[in-house]
Write a protein that holds these residues in place. Structure first.
Motif, PDB file in Angstrom:
ATOM      1  N   ALA A   1       0.763  -1.306  -0.225  1.00  0.00           N
ATOM      2  CA  ALA A   1       0.388  -0.407  -0.255  1.00  0.00           C
ATOM      3  C   ALA A   1       0.995   1.274   0.005  1.00  0.00           C
ATOM      4  CB  ALA A   1      -0.813   0.266   0.932  1.00  0.00           C
TER       5      ALA A   1
ATOM      6  N   THR B   1       2.288   1.768  -3.210  1.00  0.00           N
ATOM      7  CA  THR B   1       1.411   2.282  -4.028  1.00  0.00           C
ATOM      8  C   THR B   1       0.782   4.165  -3.914  1.00  0.00           C
ATOM      9  OG1 THR B   1      -0.364   0.117  -4.059  1.00  0.00           O
ATOM     10  CG2 THR B   1      -1.013   2.356  -5.013  1.00  0.00           C
ATOM     11  N   ILE B   2       1.080   4.591  -2.900  1.00  0.00           N
ATOM     12  CA  ILE B   2       1.292   5.651  -2.790  1.00  0.00           C
ATOM     13  C   ILE B   2       2.117   6.346  -3.476  1.00  0.00           C
ATOM     14  CG2 ILE B   2       0.217   7.663  -1.375  1.00  0.00           C
ATOM     15  CD1 ILE B   2      -0.854   5.401   0.351  1.00  0.00           C
TER      16      ILE B   2
ATOM     17  N   MET C   1      -6.740  15.551  -4.940  1.00  0.00           N
ATOM     18  CA  MET C   1      -7.286  14.826  -3.852  1.00  0.00           C
ATOM     19  C   MET C   1      -8.719  14.836  -3.554  1.00  0.00           C
ATOM     20  SD  MET C   1      -5.586  11.232  -4.148  1.00  0.00           S
ATOM     21  CE  MET C   1      -5.520  10.166  -2.723  1.00  0.00           C
TER      22      MET C   1
ATOM     23  N   ARG D   1     -12.170  14.158  -4.646  1.00  0.00           N
ATOM     24  CA  ARG D   1     -12.675  13.364  -3.832  1.00  0.00           C
ATOM     25  C   ARG D   1     -12.413  12.075  -4.272  1.00  0.00           C
ATOM     26  NH1 ARG D   1     -19.516  14.227  -3.736  1.00  0.00           N
ATOM     27  NH2 ARG D   1     -19.104  12.954  -1.985  1.00  0.00           N
ATOM     28  N   SER D   2     -11.455  11.810  -4.210  1.00  0.00           N
ATOM     29  CA  SER D   2      -9.791  10.573  -4.795  1.00  0.00           C
ATOM     30  C   SER D   2      -9.803   9.873  -3.600  1.00  0.00           C
ATOM     31  CB  SER D   2      -9.512  10.512  -5.887  1.00  0.00           C
ATOM     32  OG  SER D   2      -7.974  11.572  -6.175  1.00  0.00           O
TER      33      SER D   2
ATOM     34  N   GLU E   1     -11.350   9.300  -1.393  1.00  0.00           N
ATOM     35  CA  GLU E   1     -12.257   8.820  -1.266  1.00  0.00           C
ATOM     36  C   GLU E   1     -11.814   6.904  -1.380  1.00  0.00           C
ATOM     37  OE1 GLU E   1     -16.382  11.134  -0.939  1.00  0.00           O
ATOM     38  OE2 GLU E   1     -16.021   9.282  -2.308  1.00  0.00           O
ATOM     39  N   GLU E   2     -10.680   7.051  -2.205  1.00  0.00           N
ATOM     40  CA  GLU E   2     -10.240   5.936  -2.791  1.00  0.00           C
ATOM     41  C   GLU E   2      -9.766   5.146  -1.205  1.00  0.00           C
ATOM     42  OE1 GLU E   2      -8.084   6.708  -6.059  1.00  0.00           O
ATOM     43  OE2 GLU E   2      -9.792   6.225  -7.479  1.00  0.00           O
ATOM     44  N   LEU E   3      -8.767   6.109  -0.744  1.00  0.00           N
ATOM     45  CA  LEU E   3      -8.099   6.417   0.576  1.00  0.00           C
ATOM     46  C   LEU E   3      -8.794   5.113   1.963  1.00  0.00           C
ATOM     47  CD1 LEU E   3      -5.028   8.073   0.163  1.00  0.00           C
ATOM     48  CD2 LEU E   3      -4.870   5.729   0.229  1.00  0.00           C
ATOM     49  N   LEU E   4      -9.383   6.696   2.192  1.00  0.00           N
ATOM     50  CA  LEU E   4     -10.820   5.910   2.848  1.00  0.00           C
ATOM     51  C   LEU E   4     -11.095   5.062   2.869  1.00  0.00           C
ATOM     52  CD1 LEU E   4     -12.309  10.134   3.168  1.00  0.00           C
ATOM     53  CD2 LEU E   4      -9.901   8.872   4.653  1.00  0.00           C
ATOM     54  N   VAL E   5     -12.111   4.480   1.517  1.00  0.00           N
ATOM     55  CA  VAL E   5     -12.445   3.210   2.047  1.00  0.00           C
ATOM     56  C   VAL E   5     -11.299   2.079   2.270  1.00  0.00           C
ATOM     57  CG1 VAL E   5     -13.926   3.660   0.385  1.00  0.00           C
ATOM     58  CG2 VAL E   5     -12.954   2.667   0.026  1.00  0.00           C
ATOM     59  N   SER E   6     -10.827   2.220   1.450  1.00  0.00           N
ATOM     60  CA  SER E   6      -9.121   0.843   1.600  1.00  0.00           C
ATOM     61  C   SER E   6      -8.677   0.973   3.219  1.00  0.00           C
ATOM     62  CB  SER E   6      -8.033   0.859   1.258  1.00  0.00           C
ATOM     63  OG  SER E   6      -7.473   2.416   1.309  1.00  0.00           O
ATOM     64  N   PRO E   7      -8.394  -1.213   3.941  1.00  0.00           N
ATOM     65  CA  PRO E   7      -7.950  -0.711   5.426  1.00  0.00           C
ATOM     66  C   PRO E   7      -6.010   0.052   5.245  1.00  0.00           C
ATOM     67  CG  PRO E   7      -7.715  -2.746   4.242  1.00  0.00           C
ATOM     68  CD  PRO E   7      -8.022  -1.009   2.993  1.00  0.00           C
ATOM     69  N   VAL E   8      -5.787   0.688   4.328  1.00  0.00           N
ATOM     70  CA  VAL E   8      -4.603   1.500   4.542  1.00  0.00           C
ATOM     71  C   VAL E   8      -4.776   2.144   6.440  1.00  0.00           C
ATOM     72  CG1 VAL E   8      -2.654   3.405   3.304  1.00  0.00           C
ATOM     73  CG2 VAL E   8      -4.147   2.014   2.031  1.00  0.00           C
TER      74      VAL E   8
ATOM     75  N   ARG F   1     -14.010  13.983   6.450  1.00  0.00           N
ATOM     76  CA  ARG F   1     -14.887  13.132   6.559  1.00  0.00           C
ATOM     77  C   ARG F   1     -15.778  13.944   7.090  1.00  0.00           C
ATOM     78  NH1 ARG F   1     -12.154   9.268   9.889  1.00  0.00           N
ATOM     79  NH2 ARG F   1     -11.084   7.633   7.847  1.00  0.00           N
TER      80      ARG F   1
ATOM     81  N   SER G   1     -19.062   2.493   4.841  1.00  0.00           N
ATOM     82  CA  SER G   1     -17.713   2.602   3.981  1.00  0.00           C
ATOM     83  C   SER G   1     -16.671   3.596   4.601  1.00  0.00           C
ATOM     84  CB  SER G   1     -18.631   2.602   2.178  1.00  0.00           C
ATOM     85  OG  SER G   1     -18.998   3.850   2.312  1.00  0.00           O
TER      86      SER G   1
ATOM     87  N   LEU H   1     -16.772   6.694   4.844  1.00  0.00           N
ATOM     88  CA  LEU H   1     -16.677   7.858   4.674  1.00  0.00           C
ATOM     89  C   LEU H   1     -17.067   8.790   5.405  1.00  0.00           C
ATOM     90  CD1 LEU H   1     -17.231   6.739   1.256  1.00  0.00           C
ATOM     91  CD2 LEU H   1     -14.975   7.306   1.345  1.00  0.00           C
TER      92      LEU H   1
ATOM     93  N   LYS I   1     -13.453  -3.259   6.165  1.00  0.00           N
ATOM     94  CA  LYS I   1     -12.913  -2.587   4.758  1.00  0.00           C
ATOM     95  C   LYS I   1     -12.932  -4.090   4.194  1.00  0.00           C
ATOM     96  CE  LYS I   1     -11.844   1.790   5.766  1.00  0.00           C
ATOM     97  NZ  LYS I   1     -10.602   2.490   6.705  1.00  0.00           N
TER      98      LYS I   1
ATOM     99  N   ASN J   1     -16.011   8.911  -7.763  1.00  0.00           N
ATOM    100  CA  ASN J   1     -14.492   9.992  -7.008  1.00  0.00           C
ATOM    101  C   ASN J   1     -13.005   9.823  -7.452  1.00  0.00           C
ATOM    102  OD1 ASN J   1     -15.165   7.389  -6.167  1.00  0.00           O
ATOM    103  ND2 ASN J   1     -14.783   7.717  -4.124  1.00  0.00           N
ATOM    104  N   PHE J   2     -12.441   9.529  -8.816  1.00  0.00           N
ATOM    105  CA  PHE J   2     -11.620   8.715  -9.152  1.00  0.00           C
ATOM    106  C   PHE J   2     -10.893  10.139  -9.490  1.00  0.00           C
ATOM    107  CE2 PHE J   2     -14.557   7.953 -11.727  1.00  0.00           C
ATOM    108  CZ  PHE J   2     -14.439   9.030 -12.820  1.00  0.00           C
TER     109      PHE J   2
ATOM    110  N   GLN K   1      -6.203   1.779  -7.059  1.00  0.00           N
ATOM    111  CA  GLN K   1      -7.260   1.288  -5.662  1.00  0.00           C
ATOM    112  C   GLN K   1      -6.812  -0.346  -4.781  1.00  0.00           C
ATOM    113  OE1 GLN K   1      -9.260   3.007  -4.322  1.00  0.00           O
ATOM    114  NE2 GLN K   1      -9.721   1.602  -3.204  1.00  0.00           N
TER     115      GLN K   1
ATOM    116  N   GLY L   1      -3.416  -1.518  -5.543  1.00  0.00           N
ATOM    117  CA  GLY L   1      -2.690  -2.148  -3.932  1.00  0.00           C
ATOM    118  C   GLY L   1      -3.480  -1.216  -2.460  1.00  0.00           C
ATOM    119  N   TYR L   2      -4.058  -0.432  -2.378  1.00  0.00           N
ATOM    120  CA  TYR L   2      -4.275   0.314  -1.247  1.00  0.00           C
ATOM    121  C   TYR L   2      -4.690  -1.289  -0.729  1.00  0.00           C
ATOM    122  CZ  TYR L   2      -4.321   5.130  -3.086  1.00  0.00           C
ATOM    123  OH  TYR L   2      -4.690   5.949  -4.208  1.00  0.00           O
ATOM    124  N   TYR L   3      -5.359  -1.841  -1.246  1.00  0.00           N
ATOM    125  CA  TYR L   3      -6.257  -3.454  -0.818  1.00  0.00           C
ATOM    126  C   TYR L   3      -4.710  -4.800   0.250  1.00  0.00           C
ATOM    127  CZ  TYR L   3     -10.216  -1.785  -1.318  1.00  0.00           C
ATOM    128  OH  TYR L   3     -11.135  -0.818  -0.286  1.00  0.00           O
TER     129      TYR L   3
END
Ligand SMILES: Nc1ncnc2c1ncn2[C@@H]1O[C@H](COP(=O)(O)OP(=O)(O)OP(=O)(O)O)[C@@H](O)[C@H]1O
Ligand SMILES: [Mg+2]
Lengths: 257, 316
Positions: free
Chosen positions: A9, A12-13, A87, A91-92, A94-101, A256, B52, B54, B77, B88-89, B102, B104-106
């Motif tokens: 992760a 990736t960032i 970001m 709102r991208s 949110e891609e990080l916020l929903v993920s478990p990072v 958030r 989720s 947010l 999650k 939101n991308f 995405q 990768g974040y997982y």
């Protein structure tokens, strides 16, 4: 997440950040190279030759460390503040916020991204400066540690600025009204010995002065302040900003509802 | 059995003091295809946003496959894929990069991420666009991109907030069959939609939410059975001036002169036609007035608005 997943992760960032600033290289990599070349030509060559010595070195050699630091500071900050704010804006985030990072990995990833840009530009400017002067390095470890920590510190600053910002104006206020003046007054262009006592005292309140001098010490072996005090100070600032940034992330400040 | 989603006493008060959720209980079984319906501003996105991560909840409990988001957030999650209501991308990033990033974040390494991205981009018809920046996609393609991104880590629960908004009919049908296929293969799906025929076609269970409260949470079959009255619209060969007297039925003329007849469940339509035949009125075509679920939905929401008391189902 397992530690291997966390590492993935994190990469990736960082890779995403590097991809971003190289994709828009004309906005990110080119401008500092152009500006710094102008500084070298105008201040170093044209004006510098009339100034003579500063701190025991010819003027060009004296300003090179300061200019490298200036480029590193500005670009580390700018990279994180604009990337993270956009970001949020798109709102991208949110891609990080929903993920478990975990939050600390998000912070580490962005700070590393800012450092990647700040330090690449620092390297470019250093190479460029070799066309104008000879750099004999006094202490390579001191030089590297100072520039790396400074870059980390200003990347953190950019991150916090982006968390607090709600509109595009907010991301240029600090660079314009705080960073630029502090850098110019931070001993990039002159030794504070030139200043009257009172202004020397005021200058010592400017943290950027310590970073510029610490780095200059690494290259030239001269400094207006004790270089180890500089390092200690940078570390204290870094610890403080990491704490602030992680607290804000945990609360979801500005990201958030 | 563990529920795919279990929500207890969920409340949300936004920073401006507005209470968007007033205590929601909801559970969705593993393998279900579930619809969350409700008018604009009912609290659907707020609910899904909390699930989720947010949106911060004010109070209550949320579990995803038994993992509490307060204590086991990371596991929760991992089991969840989210397709939000709004794009939101990063508009400047390439389609393929968005999906692999995405993953990768997982924590999915790049090689596996690329395979998974390829699989879902192909399934969703976006493979040809993989090297385009996201901003160059059409609206429907952007929605599908968000679905591919939500699936790249193969979650067991997929949440979609109005996935078919702004998607043309043909594409909507293909999205439906894609989602049905995912559901058949074991993915639990929760969606919100304003197209009630979508919920009717896809879902097994339905909850209706309004003003931050659940008005109804039941199976689609039971919900439709509650609908005791259906209205049919008959087009007559010669336009009528006034509605005919049909003993046993309520009828009226609609704005365009067609005849509307209310038919109770079990009453049958034969009598309508027999009587019209006797009167010499010739019917050329017939349809039901509205989507059945839609009628029920409108009635419930109207009842909720007119009664000060919360409707049934709240105290469960
Ligand atoms: N960030 C916010 N701050 C304050 N109020 C909010 C915020 N987000 C949503 N709301 C309010 O909360 C209520 C529920 O909003 P929500 O987005 O959950 O509705 P929804 O059911 O998804 O509606 P729609 O069908 O229009 O998407 C609305 O009244 C909305 O105005
Ligand atoms: Mg919504």
């Amino acid at each position: 997440m397992t530690s291997r997943a966390i590492l993935t992760a994190y990469y990736t960032i960082v890779i995403r950040e590097i991809r971003r600033f190289t994709r828009i290289w004309a906005q990110t990599l080119l401008p500092p190279v152009v500006t710094m070349t102008l500084y070298f030509i105008i201040f170093g060559n044209l004006i510098g030759s009339r100034i003579g010595e500063m701190g025991g070195f010819d003027y060009m050699a004296f300003i090179v460390p300061g200019l490298i630091m200036m480029a590193v500071i500005t670009n580390s900050y700018a990279n994180v503040v604009s990337s993270f704010f956009s970001m949020k804006f798109q709102r991208s985030i949110e891609e990080l916020l929903v993920s478990p990072v975990p939050n600390w990995v998000i912070l580490a990833g962005y700070v590393s991204g800012g450092m990647a840009r700040g330090l690449s530009i620092g390297l470019l400017v250093t190479l460029l400066s070799l066309a104008f002067t000879n750099l004999s390095i006094h202490s390579l470890p001191m030089m590297i540690v100072t520039v790396v920590l400074t870059s980390a510190l200003f990347s953190l600053g950019g991150f916090i600025n982006a968390m607090l910002a709600t509109k595009f104006d907010d991301i240029s206020i600090v660079p314009t009204f705080v960073l630029t003046p502090l850098t110019y007054l931070g001993g990039v262009f002159y030794s504070i010995d030139l200043l009257p006592n009172f202004w020397q005292g005021v200058s010592l309140l400017n943290p950027i002065l310590y970073m510029v001098n610490g780095f200059r010490f690494g290259i030239l072996g001269v400094s207006d302040v004790n270089p180890y005090v500089s390092l200690g100070m940078i570390l204290v600032f870094i610890a403080g900003l990491v704490f602030v940034a992680l607290t804000m992330l945990a609360r979801g400040k500005g990201i958030r509802h | 059995m563990t529920q795919a989603l279990d929500i207890r006493g969920l409340t949300k008060t936004y920073g401006d003091g507005f209470q968007a959720l007033k205590g929601i209980d909801l559970s969705v079984a593993e393998g279900d295809f579930f619809a969350l319906l409700g008018p604009n501003g009912a609290g659907k996105s707020t609910t899904l946003g909390i699930v989720s991560s947010l949106v911060n909840k004010s109070d209550g409990e949320v579990k995803v496959f038994g993992f509490d988001i307060d204590t086991n957030l990371s596991e929760a999650k991992m089991n969840l894929g989210v397709v939000p209501q709004e794009f939101n991308f990063n508009q400047f990033e390439k389609v393929f990069d968005i999906v692999t990033t995405q993953a990768g974040y997982y924590g999915i390494p790049l090689r596996r991420a690329s395979e998974s991205a390829e699989k879902y981009l192909k399934k969703l018809g976006l493979w040809d666009k993989r090297n385009s920046p996201a901003r160059m996609l059409s609206g429907g393609m952007k929605r599908r991109l968000m679905i591919a991104r939500a699936l790249v880590h193969e979650p067991r629960l997929l949440i979609l907030d109005e996935p078919t908004a702004g998607v043309d009919i043909e594409l909507r049908r293909s999205m439906w069959s894609f989602l049905e296929e995912m559901n058949r293969q074991g993915t639990t799906i929760i969606l919100t939609t304003h197209y009630l025929e979508e919920a009717e076609a896809l879902c097994r269970n339905i909850a209706i939410i309004d003003h931050g409260r659940i008005l109804k949470n039941t199976s689609k079959r039971d919900l439709l059975q509650e609908l005791s009255l259906e209205t049919f619209v008959l087009d007559t060969e010669v336009a009528l001036n006034s509605p005919p007297e049909l003993p046993g039925f309520v009828c009226r003329l609609d704005g365009e002169g067609a005849l509307e007849v209310d038919v109770e469940k079990g009453q049958g339509l034969n009598q309508v036609f027999v009587q019209l035949e006797d009167m010499g009125i010739k019917v050329v075509s017939m349809r039901t007035k509205a989507n059945r679920l839609e009628e029920l939905f409108i009635r419930m929401v109207e009842e909720n608005a007119s009664s000060a008391k919360p409707a049934e189902g709240v105290a469960e």
